[in-house]
Design a protein around this motif. Sequence first.
Motif, PDB file in Angstrom:
ATOM      1  N   ASP A  20       0.840  -1.191   0.000  1.00  0.00           N
ATOM      2  CA  ASP A  20       0.000   0.000   0.000  1.00  0.00           C
ATOM      3  C   ASP A  20       0.874   1.240   0.000  1.00  0.00           C
ATOM      4  O   ASP A  20       1.926   1.279   0.647  1.00  0.00           O
ATOM      5  N   ARG A  43       0.844   5.497   0.554  1.00  0.00           N
ATOM      6  CA  ARG A  43       0.149   6.683   1.034  1.00  0.00           C
ATOM      7  C   ARG A  43       1.044   7.888   0.790  1.00  0.00           C
ATOM      8  O   ARG A  43       2.275   7.783   0.849  1.00  0.00           O
ATOM      9  N   GLN A 102      -8.541  14.574  -1.502  1.00  0.00           N
ATOM     10  CA  GLN A 102      -7.965  13.232  -1.490  1.00  0.00           C
ATOM     11  C   GLN A 102      -8.079  12.613  -2.875  1.00  0.00           C
ATOM     12  O   GLN A 102      -9.070  12.802  -3.573  1.00  0.00           O
ATOM     13  N   SER A 150      -7.362   8.772  -4.859  1.00  0.00           N
ATOM     14  CA  SER A 150      -7.017   7.352  -4.698  1.00  0.00           C
ATOM     15  C   SER A 150      -7.121   6.642  -6.035  1.00  0.00           C
ATOM     16  O   SER A 150      -7.776   7.125  -6.967  1.00  0.00           O
ATOM     17  N   ASN A 192      -8.038   1.617  -3.959  1.00  0.00           N
ATOM     18  CA  ASN A 192      -7.761   2.328  -2.703  1.00  0.00           C
ATOM     19  C   ASN A 192      -6.498   1.849  -1.996  1.00  0.00           C
ATOM     20  O   ASN A 192      -6.306   2.128  -0.810  1.00  0.00           O
ATOM     21  N   THR A 228      -3.282   5.996  -1.987  1.00  0.00           N
ATOM     22  CA  THR A 228      -4.073   7.167  -1.619  1.00  0.00           C
ATOM     23  C   THR A 228      -3.156   8.338  -1.279  1.00  0.00           C
ATOM     24  O   THR A 228      -2.162   8.163  -0.561  1.00  0.00           O
TER      25      THR A 228
END
Length: 352
Positions: free
Chosen positions: A33, A35, A53, A55, A59, A62
Amino acid sequence: MTIQDLKSNNLILFEAISGSRAFGLATENSDTDIRGVYYLPKKDFFGLNYIPQISNETNDITYYEVGRFVELLQKNNPNILEMLASPEDCILHKDPLIDLLKTEDFLSKLCKDTFAGYAISQIKKAKGLNKKILNPIDKERKSILDFCCILEGQGSVPLKKWLLKHELLQDKCGLAGIAHTKGMFALYYDESGTLGYKGIIRHDDTNQVAVSSVPKDEKPDAYLFCNLDAYSTYCKDYREYWKWVSERNEDRYNVNTAHGQNYDSKNMMHTIRLLQSCEHIFRTGSLQIRVENREELLDIKSGNQPYEAVIQKAEDLVRSIEEYHSTANLPDHPDSEKTTGILVSIREKLYR
């Protein structure tokens, strides 16, 4: 605006690997993931095109606009605080301006509500899942007839069994309410079908028994009790159970049932980690991302610990957090004036 737009226009201020890899809990099957933090072009920020935001479709990547990022930090959002404190080996890109944002400026006693509060909600969710796995509900939905019984002597007999025994049909029955009672009815039977009785129910999916007009000289054949409270609880459980079945992740469900512990072991691993992180905050006044008990946590993820033991561990951590929280040398809330001022400084440098 897309993630590719952010990259093409050099709008990304921060980017890091998050989740299991950041916590030191990654295995060969772990997802990666990402971020990050971005800022909007000046015309979008000052105009009417603010985007908080962005994404990707799944998701797992993000990015937060820097203003939204600071807002969530001020609220002590666990994911965002952990993102700011990302280990160096997980940081893919970092603009020097991000160094102006320091975790110590945001950590506060709010973490009890955000870290522990979220974890407690996950514990409740785990208990609910445990209940669903251990108590499956048949797809064929029960009717209100299944919650009716006939008083007989000092006991009762299920209505369906009583009707079958006496070779009676529910649609030839008539019910009359009994004053000052709840769920009690006098039951009358009209073999000829000439008295206009409405039956006990009019159709299978009704939520109420039917009440009929009964001639005064008729005598009841029996007395019926309808447990509407139990039926209402069943309907709620039925909806929740089959909603869960339709939405559950089949792969994870199969893993959870295969290890035989009947709980979402991956979710509970992260719940325990979150509670331990929260305890560390109040015990030391700092946020630690990399776990020191990797094997213990992965043991929970593998389903090697009984459900009851994991729940007890979580509840013990909650009590410990309460104790440390009462003596922690942390402010009740982050200094919003100071941290907002830092955000203003960052924007001034970006848009000068």
